[in-house]
Design a protein around this motif. Sequence first.
Motif, PDB file in Angstrom:
ATOM      1  N   SER A   1      -2.564   2.502   7.460  1.00  0.00           N
ATOM      2  CA  SER A   1      -3.755   1.771   7.020  1.00  0.00           C
ATOM      3  C   SER A   1      -3.526   0.272   7.107  1.00  0.00           C
ATOM      4  O   SER A   1      -4.433  -0.492   7.440  1.00  0.00           O
ATOM      5  CB  SER A   1      -4.082   2.124   5.571  1.00  0.00           C
TER       6      SER A   1
ATOM      7  N   TYR B   1      -5.224  -7.809   2.774  1.00  0.00           N
ATOM      8  CA  TYR B   1      -6.022  -6.616   3.064  1.00  0.00           C
ATOM      9  C   TYR B   1      -5.075  -5.421   3.219  1.00  0.00           C
ATOM     10  O   TYR B   1      -5.380  -4.303   2.807  1.00  0.00           O
ATOM     11  CB  TYR B   1      -6.833  -6.844   4.343  1.00  0.00           C
TER      12      TYR B   1
ATOM     13  N   VAL C   1      -2.395   1.948  -6.696  1.00  0.00           N
ATOM     14  CA  VAL C   1      -1.419   3.034  -6.679  1.00  0.00           C
ATOM     15  C   VAL C   1      -0.300   2.631  -7.638  1.00  0.00           C
ATOM     16  O   VAL C   1       0.294   1.566  -7.485  1.00  0.00           O
ATOM     17  CB  VAL C   1      -0.833   3.206  -5.262  1.00  0.00           C
TER      18      VAL C   1
ATOM     19  N   PRO D   1      -4.726  -7.004  -5.391  1.00  0.00           N
ATOM     20  CA  PRO D   1      -4.529  -8.112  -4.457  1.00  0.00           C
ATOM     21  C   PRO D   1      -5.790  -8.953  -4.269  1.00  0.00           C
ATOM     22  O   PRO D   1      -5.705 -10.078  -3.807  1.00  0.00           O
ATOM     23  CB  PRO D   1      -4.147  -7.408  -3.161  1.00  0.00           C
ATOM     24  N   TRP D   2      -6.942  -8.384  -4.602  1.00  0.00           N
ATOM     25  CA  TRP D   2      -8.187  -9.140  -4.443  1.00  0.00           C
ATOM     26  C   TRP D   2      -8.848  -9.299  -5.809  1.00  0.00           C
ATOM     27  O   TRP D   2      -8.962  -8.344  -6.564  1.00  0.00           O
ATOM     28  CB  TRP D   2      -9.162  -8.411  -3.497  1.00  0.00           C
TER      29      TRP D   2
ATOM     30  N   TYR E   1     -11.767   0.036  -7.712  1.00  0.00           N
ATOM     31  CA  TYR E   1     -10.474  -0.035  -7.043  1.00  0.00           C
ATOM     32  C   TYR E   1      -9.374   0.416  -7.991  1.00  0.00           C
ATOM     33  O   TYR E   1      -9.194  -0.135  -9.069  1.00  0.00           O
ATOM     34  CB  TYR E   1     -10.203  -1.463  -6.547  1.00  0.00           C
TER      35      TYR E   1
ATOM     36  N   MET F   1     -11.806  -6.493   8.901  1.00  0.00           N
ATOM     37  CA  MET F   1     -11.829  -7.876   8.446  1.00  0.00           C
ATOM     38  C   MET F   1     -11.950  -8.855   9.613  1.00  0.00           C
ATOM     39  O   MET F   1     -12.600  -9.889   9.492  1.00  0.00           O
ATOM     40  CB  MET F   1     -10.585  -8.207   7.645  1.00  0.00           C
TER      41      MET F   1
ATOM     42  N   VAL G   1     -11.068   1.787   4.763  1.00  0.00           N
ATOM     43  CA  VAL G   1      -9.650   2.003   5.056  1.00  0.00           C
ATOM     44  C   VAL G   1      -8.839   2.123   3.758  1.00  0.00           C
ATOM     45  O   VAL G   1      -7.725   2.626   3.753  1.00  0.00           O
ATOM     46  CB  VAL G   1      -9.108   0.889   5.980  1.00  0.00           C
ATOM     47  N   MET G   2      -9.411   1.676   2.656  1.00  0.00           N
ATOM     48  CA  MET G   2      -8.700   1.779   1.377  1.00  0.00           C
ATOM     49  C   MET G   2      -8.692   3.206   0.844  1.00  0.00           C
ATOM     50  O   MET G   2      -8.050   3.490  -0.176  1.00  0.00           O
ATOM     51  CB  MET G   2      -9.306   0.833   0.344  1.00  0.00           C
TER      52      MET G   2
ATOM     53  N   GLN H   1      -7.982   4.808  -2.794  1.00  0.00           N
ATOM     54  CA  GLN H   1      -7.900   3.798  -3.850  1.00  0.00           C
ATOM     55  C   GLN H   1      -9.280   3.417  -4.383  1.00  0.00           C
ATOM     56  O   GLN H   1      -9.390   2.793  -5.414  1.00  0.00           O
ATOM     57  CB  GLN H   1      -7.215   2.521  -3.352  1.00  0.00           C
TER      58      GLN H   1
ATOM     59  N   VAL I   1      -2.364  -4.966   1.624  1.00  0.00           N
ATOM     60  CA  VAL I   1      -1.955  -4.571   0.276  1.00  0.00           C
ATOM     61  C   VAL I   1      -2.996  -3.619  -0.306  1.00  0.00           C
ATOM     62  O   VAL I   1      -2.667  -2.573  -0.869  1.00  0.00           O
ATOM     63  CB  VAL I   1      -1.804  -5.815  -0.629  1.00  0.00           C
ATOM     64  N   ALA I   2      -4.266  -3.998  -0.158  1.00  0.00           N
ATOM     65  CA  ALA I   2      -5.335  -3.177  -0.710  1.00  0.00           C
ATOM     66  C   ALA I   2      -5.456  -1.852   0.043  1.00  0.00           C
ATOM     67  O   ALA I   2      -5.827  -0.834  -0.533  1.00  0.00           O
ATOM     68  CB  ALA I   2      -6.662  -3.928  -0.640  1.00  0.00           C
ATOM     69  N   ALA I   3      -5.115  -1.857   1.327  1.00  0.00           N
ATOM     70  CA  ALA I   3      -5.366  -0.679   2.160  1.00  0.00           C
ATOM     71  C   ALA I   3      -4.302   0.406   2.015  1.00  0.00           C
ATOM     72  O   ALA I   3      -4.604   1.589   2.115  1.00  0.00           O
ATOM     73  CB  ALA I   3      -5.473  -1.098   3.630  1.00  0.00           C
ATOM     74  N   CYS I   4      -3.049   0.043   1.814  1.00  0.00           N
ATOM     75  CA  CYS I   4      -1.954   1.027   1.835  1.00  0.00           C
ATOM     76  C   CYS I   4      -2.121   2.097   0.760  1.00  0.00           C
ATOM     77  O   CYS I   4      -2.250   1.778  -0.416  1.00  0.00           O
ATOM     78  CB  CYS I   4      -0.614   0.313   1.651  1.00  0.00           C
ATOM     79  N   PRO I   5      -2.115   3.361   1.156  1.00  0.00           N
ATOM     80  CA  PRO I   5      -2.315   4.434   0.173  1.00  0.00           C
ATOM     81  C   PRO I   5      -1.113   4.630  -0.748  1.00  0.00           C
ATOM     82  O   PRO I   5      -1.195   5.367  -1.721  1.00  0.00           O
ATOM     83  CB  PRO I   5      -2.535   5.674   1.040  1.00  0.00           C
ATOM     84  N   PHE I   6       0.007   3.993  -0.430  1.00  0.00           N
ATOM     85  CA  PHE I   6       1.204   4.135  -1.264  1.00  0.00           C
ATOM     86  C   PHE I   6       1.490   2.869  -2.075  1.00  0.00           C
ATOM     87  O   PHE I   6       2.521   2.785  -2.744  1.00  0.00           O
ATOM     88  CB  PHE I   6       2.417   4.477  -0.385  1.00  0.00           C
ATOM     89  N   GLY I   7       0.609   1.892  -1.994  1.00  0.00           N
ATOM     90  CA  GLY I   7       0.814   0.666  -2.761  1.00  0.00           C
ATOM     91  C   GLY I   7       2.072  -0.072  -2.351  1.00  0.00           C
ATOM     92  O   GLY I   7       2.792  -0.581  -3.202  1.00  0.00           O
TER      93      GLY I   7
END
Lengths: 349, 396
Positions: free
Chosen positions: A122, A153, B345, B58-59, B342, B139, B202-203, B206, A155-161
């Motif tokens: 991601s 982005y 994780v 992060p946001w 949001y 983005m 893509v999130m 989450q 950071v927000a997207a990764c499913p494992f954080g």
Amino acid sequence: MTTRRNFLRGALAATGAIVGAGSTASVQARETYSVPPEGLGLLYDATLCIGCKACVAACKEANNNPPEFSTVDKLWDTPLDTSGYTFNLIKMYRSGTMETKDAENNGYAFMKTSCMHCADPSCVSACPVSAMIKNPTNGIVEYNPDKCIGCRYCVAACPFGIPKYQYDSPTGEIGKCELCRHRHKDGHYSACAEVCPTGATLFGKTSVLLEEAKRRLALKPGSVTTYPRGHLRHGQLKALLGEPEGKGRMERTGWKDEPNQNYEGEVGNYQQHVYGEKEYGGTQVLKLSGVPFEKVGMPKLPPYSSAATSETIQHSLYGGLLMPIAVLGALTWVAKRNVKPEDEEGGQS
Amino acid sequence: MSTHSSSHVHAKPAPVGGPLFNAVTLISGVLILTMAVILLVRFVYGLGSVTALNDGYPWGIWIAVDVVIGSAFACGGFSVAMLVYIFNKGEYHPLVRPALLASLLGYTLAGVGVIFDLGRWWNVWNMFWPGSVNPNSVMFEVAVCITAYIMVMWIEFAPTFFEKFGMDNAKRKLSKFMFAIIALGTLLPMMHQSSLGTLLVVMGEQVHPLWQTPTLPALYLLSAITMGYAVVLFESCLASAAYRRSIEMHLLTPLAKVMLGMLAAFLILRLGDLVVRGALPRAFGLSLEAVFFWLEMLCFIAPFFVIGSAANRRNPAKLFVAGILLMLGGALLRLNGFLIAYQPVIGVETSGVNFSYFPTLPELLVTVGMFAIEVFAYIVITRRFPVLPREEVKPA
Ligand code: SF4
Ligand code: SF4
Ligand code: SF4
């Protein structure tokens, strides 16, 4: 899968219709990618891990990261989670009396937290400037601070954080595990696997590690078997499986030589699930555990990646800019009829 | 010439005039200065020195409010221009310039605001560098479209400056191409307003299922257009009150009807999607997400009760309220998707890690400062440049 596809198609047709060119919205489904054949990764077996955190210290050293403190006396590195300065961490699962290791109830267990090196990451799909890329050969998800704009982005997207930004610095970077790719040229592999005393963290090709994981799952709990340490090579795996070493299977040369570090150990009580085999199309880091994965912080994920869903939407709407150009053409034609050249910016009539 | 040239006689836009120094501009000035100081600290000591951003979130509001909500609020120009030039509703023409001005300011600030949030802003040129761009990234598409749209809007608005400075020649030349600029100015916001929703896709896991759906691009686009009309209602009422001018009710009343139509389409898609995906049950239960979901729904549904009848649509106060409700609804849809829904994780639950985010005061003051710039610029420009319709010509 088909219902998901159909739903996606419907959702996209809706957007297309709103934009006014419903018929041109063709769903160019982008399949979820799988692990490349030469993909490198780790196998973490929680039943072997003793929580010594040698891997955490080695990771800090290999990546030149400063210690982080969570205790008042600040005596040693005690991060509570991965961060922009901590790329690998062993977390503890605790339940009730914590009597038995790897038991879900009244037990405790360890779990490694670090980048999974997803087959279809991601973070890579999200990154607008290709600062996160997946190496096409070994599949390592690499970060390039010289391109990164710090949008977070990924950071927000990764499913494992996993990717984390360094908020305390005006020039903060994203920090995450890159499998010690900077050490590969000297023959070194991932520091965490190199130092692990029990072989709970193994380095190797994901295809080899997956076979090893499946070998363990097939063993009888409580029986005794041979466990490798460090870097698991194809030849070693064959020996473990009791098969003749397949001829002609070439390993990447250049890895440093190691003495045989195999040892005999008792087989743990595994969950019959290799985490990372199917999740989001697969990950190059694989995990085995005695406690259900969701309990030790590994999220339940579908076999298709959200990157594939996102890119299917993007490419159906904007692929080759076909639809935008068609819509622009229509809009221009209409606007030309409705906007009169000599009027005051289109309307004072 | 055009079909509407004879049927609609509009008041020519003219500067409102009056002093530039008053209580509002003074307060705006103070807020803008405060923001500048906070931003100085941010750029010297890093994002962590002024924001509540953390490894789990992060946001924060600089993205969710300043950019995502801010740009949706700035859709008035696009929504009205589409009505006038694409659907050939020439009667709405007097609304175009003021709406365009608000959009221009809103978008320009959203574009600048992004820089404040970028952790490695000096690398931002990579966004447009062919060797770096990633066309798969949502983005990337948003950034390029917004940048292009800001430029297009300045061109669309240029005649206002040309008029002020008597540059008739430039104005005449530009007007020959205006149709193309307007077409582009309609396409670009459609593209990025929908993609702002796609950003969340893509999130994956989450984002709470009430807001995670492949219909996000359609939902964000429809709601942005709706919000565009709502902002026009809001702003027309406000400008009339503040400048003691008569309200253009003959335009706002039918516009409100168009807005309700868009809103109905949005709601059908929103609820239909929740039902089809089976996510609706998640709205029943005691969770922060459920509460915010119903707040959002309330703001979207209430306008039907406030201005559902034709009589109520002729009441400026009710139009004003409906406009605010819809702006709130659209804002909540975005705030919910980007922040409330949001879920970071956290890994092993018993390891003691827990993330939360609530903006710090300096973070809020930057958002307020951005708004202050908008108000300040709107006042200066409408008082000195020909934007609002001239008052003495009373439309029939
Ligand atoms: S685990 Fe996260 S950071 Fe690592 S490759 Fe997958 S998406 Fe990217
Ligand atoms: S923070 Fe850097 S690496 Fe992550 S998505 Fe943004 S530009 Fe890419
Ligand atoms: S070095 Fe090995 S045994 Fe020690 S904590 Fe890390 S994975 Fe576990």
